[in-house]
Motif scaffolding. Structure first.
Motif, PDB file in Angstrom:
ATOM      1  N   UNK A   1       0.832  -1.199   0.000  1.00  0.00           N
ATOM      2  CA  UNK A   1       0.000   0.000   0.000  1.00  0.00           C
ATOM      3  C   UNK A   1       0.867   1.250   0.000  1.00  0.00           C
ATOM      4  N   UNK A   2       1.929   1.233   0.784  1.00  0.00           N
ATOM      5  CA  UNK A   2       2.782   2.404   0.904  1.00  0.00           C
ATOM      6  C   UNK A   2       3.420   2.770  -0.431  1.00  0.00           C
ATOM      7  N   UNK A   3       3.557   1.793  -1.337  1.00  0.00           N
ATOM      8  CA  UNK A   3       4.132   2.070  -2.639  1.00  0.00           C
ATOM      9  C   UNK A   3       3.151   2.635  -3.640  1.00  0.00           C
ATOM     10  N   UNK A   4       1.852   2.362  -3.439  1.00  0.00           N
ATOM     11  CA  UNK A   4       0.822   2.847  -4.358  1.00  0.00           C
ATOM     12  C   UNK A   4       0.118   4.088  -3.842  1.00  0.00           C
ATOM     13  N   UNK A   5      -0.098   4.143  -2.533  1.00  0.00           N
ATOM     14  CA  UNK A   5      -0.882   5.230  -1.943  1.00  0.00           C
ATOM     15  C   UNK A   5      -0.016   5.924  -0.890  1.00  0.00           C
ATOM     16  N   UNK A   6       0.606   6.992  -1.282  1.00  0.00           N
ATOM     17  CA  UNK A   6       1.483   7.722  -0.367  1.00  0.00           C
ATOM     18  C   UNK A   6       0.698   8.549   0.647  1.00  0.00           C
ATOM     19  N   UNK A   7      -0.499   8.992   0.267  1.00  0.00           N
ATOM     20  CA  UNK A   7      -1.279   9.902   1.096  1.00  0.00           C
ATOM     21  C   UNK A   7      -2.735   9.440   1.110  1.00  0.00           C
ATOM     22  N   UNK A   8      -3.161   8.668   2.135  1.00  0.00           N
ATOM     23  CA  UNK A   8      -4.537   8.168   2.174  1.00  0.00           C
ATOM     24  C   UNK A   8      -5.586   9.270   2.125  1.00  0.00           C
ATOM     25  N   UNK A   9      -5.324  10.406   2.793  1.00  0.00           N
ATOM     26  CA  UNK A   9      -6.295  11.496   2.769  1.00  0.00           C
ATOM     27  C   UNK A   9      -6.503  12.035   1.371  1.00  0.00           C
ATOM     28  N   UNK A  10      -5.448  12.134   0.613  1.00  0.00           N
ATOM     29  CA  UNK A  10      -5.566  12.594  -0.779  1.00  0.00           C
ATOM     30  C   UNK A  10      -6.271  11.539  -1.623  1.00  0.00           C
ATOM     31  N   UNK A  11      -5.943  10.255  -1.412  1.00  0.00           N
ATOM     32  CA  UNK A  11      -6.565   9.185  -2.188  1.00  0.00           C
ATOM     33  C   UNK A  11      -8.057   9.081  -1.914  1.00  0.00           C
TER      34      UNK A  11
ATOM     35  N   UNK B   1      -1.483   6.111 -14.573  1.00  0.00           N
ATOM     36  CA  UNK B   1      -2.117   7.054 -15.479  1.00  0.00           C
ATOM     37  C   UNK B   1      -3.625   7.091 -15.436  1.00  0.00           C
ATOM     38  N   UNK B   2      -4.254   6.329 -14.548  1.00  0.00           N
ATOM     39  CA  UNK B   2      -5.718   6.294 -14.452  1.00  0.00           C
ATOM     40  C   UNK B   2      -6.146   6.773 -13.062  1.00  0.00           C
ATOM     41  N   UNK B   3      -7.321   7.445 -12.951  1.00  0.00           N
ATOM     42  CA  UNK B   3      -7.766   7.983 -11.660  1.00  0.00           C
ATOM     43  C   UNK B   3      -8.519   6.944 -10.827  1.00  0.00           C
ATOM     44  N   UNK B   4      -8.184   6.885  -9.553  1.00  0.00           N
ATOM     45  CA  UNK B   4      -8.842   5.983  -8.609  1.00  0.00           C
ATOM     46  C   UNK B   4      -9.116   6.748  -7.313  1.00  0.00           C
ATOM     47  N   UNK B   5     -10.150   6.295  -6.592  1.00  0.00           N
ATOM     48  CA  UNK B   5     -10.472   6.879  -5.284  1.00  0.00           C
ATOM     49  C   UNK B   5     -10.539   5.781  -4.253  1.00  0.00           C
ATOM     50  N   UNK B   6     -10.054   6.066  -3.058  1.00  0.00           N
ATOM     51  CA  UNK B   6      -9.955   5.073  -1.995  1.00  0.00           C
ATOM     52  C   UNK B   6     -11.255   4.990  -1.197  1.00  0.00           C
ATOM     53  N   UNK B   7     -11.760   3.769  -1.051  1.00  0.00           N
ATOM     54  CA  UNK B   7     -12.939   3.483  -0.229  1.00  0.00           C
ATOM     55  C   UNK B   7     -12.654   2.258   0.640  1.00  0.00           C
ATOM     56  N   UNK B   8     -13.558   1.996   1.568  1.00  0.00           N
ATOM     57  CA  UNK B   8     -13.513   0.777   2.360  1.00  0.00           C
ATOM     58  C   UNK B   8     -14.727  -0.075   1.999  1.00  0.00           C
ATOM     59  N   UNK B   9     -14.503  -1.379   1.818  1.00  0.00           N
ATOM     60  CA  UNK B   9     -15.589  -2.287   1.436  1.00  0.00           C
ATOM     61  C   UNK B   9     -15.596  -3.463   2.402  1.00  0.00           C
ATOM     62  N   UNK B  10     -16.757  -3.712   2.979  1.00  0.00           N
ATOM     63  CA  UNK B  10     -16.916  -4.815   3.927  1.00  0.00           C
ATOM     64  C   UNK B  10     -17.690  -5.958   3.271  1.00  0.00           C
ATOM     65  N   UNK B  11     -17.127  -7.162   3.336  1.00  0.00           N
ATOM     66  CA  UNK B  11     -17.801  -8.368   2.879  1.00  0.00           C
ATOM     67  C   UNK B  11     -17.674  -9.432   3.966  1.00  0.00           C
TER      68      UNK B  11
END
Length: 607
Positions: free
Chosen positions: A207-217, A227-237
């Motif tokens: 995770x630390x290599x892909x998402x440097x700033x969780x608040x920004x993500x 090169x593609x836009x993504x947004x960070x969410x939490x998913x419960x299953x």
């Protein structure tokens, strides 16, 4: 005719294969503690490293990239879709991902690393009538957290979904016996972390290599990945495993979404609908829940949680990680200094946050499990306190009816939500809970002792006297916040006298424990306490703290500590409850009104 020699050879081969699997599993298990330490040392302030690795080995997970498998079902009767108010505009990418327009299908996520296709909702287990005739499968990047939830990078452009040719089975686990317990380790995941730590070519990123700033993500613009836009969410299953520990059917029963998922949605709508100007306090809210019937008659599904309250550039520490990673955040040289630091950094804000949740939303937070809270750090100072998992709350009917509904239209929002749940099959209200997870509190409670459970207290390695000093910070934070909001003089007296004997303290702590063991004795304790005046209850609470500190310094055991915490909480909360029931309500309603209207509540974090 059976060839006995071939049969014997086959049995020998199977036995050898089983022995080899057991040996491999044991080798993986034996290597987990070292990998945990290596992983934390290489990413000491990374949110997911702390979620996954800062834990007991039996519950630890890797922080490497994994996947959700998305599969499609027919969007017809039987599938229930609950959308949070206003999320269609604010979280359009989530809606289009799971409910793609013009396709008449719903997409469900499946966690192949931790779940069973038989026990949790999957292409195999869903009601056959809901199976799509032309199924399509996709994969989406996920990262584990300490619980069953996973962080997911949701593509803001659906075209960036990666297609799969078929529905894959669950990833293989190997069972091994550890300390008389069966553990099912995941060799591939731990091997991946080992490869990353040793810089092996082709190792999956952490995770630390892909998402440097969780608040920004987690912000609306998200981040760019390849090169593609993504947004960070939490998913419960649903899952069968938390780390290497089985918690599926017959154990933790985490294989299905909880019955309180709808309650969490209702509470989340309330939280999002009320203004909040306190930048030190955030709540992660649920925005989408979809469930479907399974072929065995059960229901299961998934829930999406938005993370936009997280602040860019803050470094986040999940509460349960404190005992294992505190040295990366505090600079304390002694146990006394560490206790003082975390009392102010975690326990006091926790009490203030519980007071805010009660006064603003009319909710009694019935779990203080440290896993349900996250601290936002800037350097060595706490700047934000984040609450999550609102399903672990009960409405306080009396406070909402007597105070909240008279504030303004925002207060009426809370009141209407209470009324909606009172008529539902599943409800958590003051004097009745039907989900079977938490008993009815019957008064405002804090469940403070829960912080020390799940080996949190034991892993800190502190004396019982310091654990007691630490956890009483929850009470101080709660009472101070109540005073600031309502302008009250509810304080512990400096000289409380000696209003209780030790046996009386132990009785109150036993019968008044929450969550309680004996409902009849608990109700009697509530009734007995509420006969007293607030001042008398505060005097008793102050004495319980003073006397319990003495007993613990004199060698009191864990039972003394537990009863002391429960007793002080019962008396403190009863004093607040009694005051709210008997006070002149009009002045307090006027005091609350601007807080509801403007959202300018006192800061939860005062660093």
């Amino acid at each position: 005719m059976i060839n006995l020699q071939e049969l014997a050879q086959r049995r020998q081969q199977l036995a050898q294969a089983a022995a080899q699997r057991l040996l491999q599993a044991q080798q993986v298990w034996n290597g987990i503690p070292a990998l945990i330490q290596q992983g934390l040392n290489s990413a000491p302030r990374d949110w997911v490293s702390l979620e996954c690795l800062a834990n007991e080995p039996a519950y630890a997970k890797t922080d490497t990239r994994k996947r959700f498998v998305l599969w499609e079902a027919r969007k017809i009767g039987g599938i229930t879709i609950e959308k949070g108010v206003g999320i269609a505009q604010q979280h359009a990418a989530v809606i289009s991902l799971f409910i793609p327009p013009n396709l008449n299908v719903v997409r469900f996520p499946f966690n192949p690393g931790d779940s069973s296709p038989r026990d949790s909702l999957s292409w195999d287990s869903i009601d056959p009538n809901l199976r799509s005739q032309n199924p399509r499968f996709f994969e989406m990047t996920r990262f584990s957290t300490a619980s069953r939830s996973n962080l997911a990078l949701v593509p803001l452009n659906p075209q960036n979904l990666q297609a799969l040719p078929r529905f894959p089975g669950a990833d293989a686990r190997l069972e091994t016996a550890v300390n008389n317990h069966n553990r099912a380790v995941h060799p591939a995941e731990w091997t991946s972390l080992n490869q990353w730590l040793n810089r092996a070519q082709g190792a999956p990123p952490r995770f630390v290599g892909l998402v440097r700033d969780p608040g920004h993500a987690a912000s609306p613009q998200g981040i760019q990945v390849n090169g593609a836009p993504y947004r960070l969410y939490s998913i419960k299953t649903g899952v069968n495993y938390v780390g290497s520990t089985y918690e599926g059917p017959g154990a933790g029963n985490k294989h299905a979404l909880e019955s309180n998922s709808s309650m969490a949605m209702l509470r989340s709508n309330v939280v999002r609908g009320l203004p909040n100007r306190d930048t030190t306090f955030g709540v992660q809210t649920e925005i989408l829940t979809i469930t479907a019937p399974l072929r065995d008659g059960r229901r299961d599904g998934f829930q999406v949680r938005e993370l936009s309250c997280m602040v860019p550039r803050f470094q986040y520490l999940p509460g349960q990680a404190i005992p294992y990673a505190r040295q990366h955040f505090d600079r304390a040289a002694s146990e006394a200094d560490r206790c003082a630091f975390w009392r102010n950094a975690f326990a006091v804000p926790l009490g203030r946050a519980k007071a805010r949740i009660f006064l603003n939303y009319g909710l009694v937070h019935t779990s203080a499990n440290a896993q349900n809270f996250v601290l936002g750090f800037a350097g060595h100072g706490v700047r934000q306190f984040v609450a999550r998992d609102l399903g672990d709350t009960s409405w306080h009917d009396d406070y909402i009816r007597d105070y909240v509904r008279f504030t303004n239209d925002k207060g009426l929002t809370v009141y209407r939500a209470l009324c909606d749940e009172q008529g539902a099959n599943v409800r958590h209200v003051l004097r009745n809970t039907s989900s079977g997870q938490y008993p009815a509190p019957h008064m405002v409670r804090l469940a403070a002792y829960s912080v020390l459970t799940h080996r949190f207290g034991a892993s800190l390695g502190w004396s019982r006297a310091n654990l007691h000093l630490f956890i009483t910070g929850v009470f101080d934070g709660f009472l101070s916040y109540i005073q600031e909001c309502l302008g009250l003089e509810l304080r512990y007296p400096t000289n409380p006298g000696q209003p209780l004997h030790d046996q009386e303290i132990d009785d109150i702590g036993t019968d008044g424990a929450y969550p309680h063991m004996n409902e009849q004795r608990y109700l009697q304790q509530v009734e007995d306490c509420l006969r007293l005046l607030p001042e008398a209850l505060l005097r008793q609470a102050a004495w319980v703290r003073r006397r319990s500190a003495q007993r613990l310094l004199q060698g009191g055991d864990d039972g003394v500590l537990q009863r002391a915490v429960h007793a002080e909480e019962m008396l403190l909360c009863a004093s607040v409850e009694k005051f709210l029931r008997t006070a002149d309500k009009a002045p307090l309603r006027r005091r609350l009104q601007p807080l509801f209207t403007q959202g300018n509540w006192p800061a939860v974090v005062q660093w």
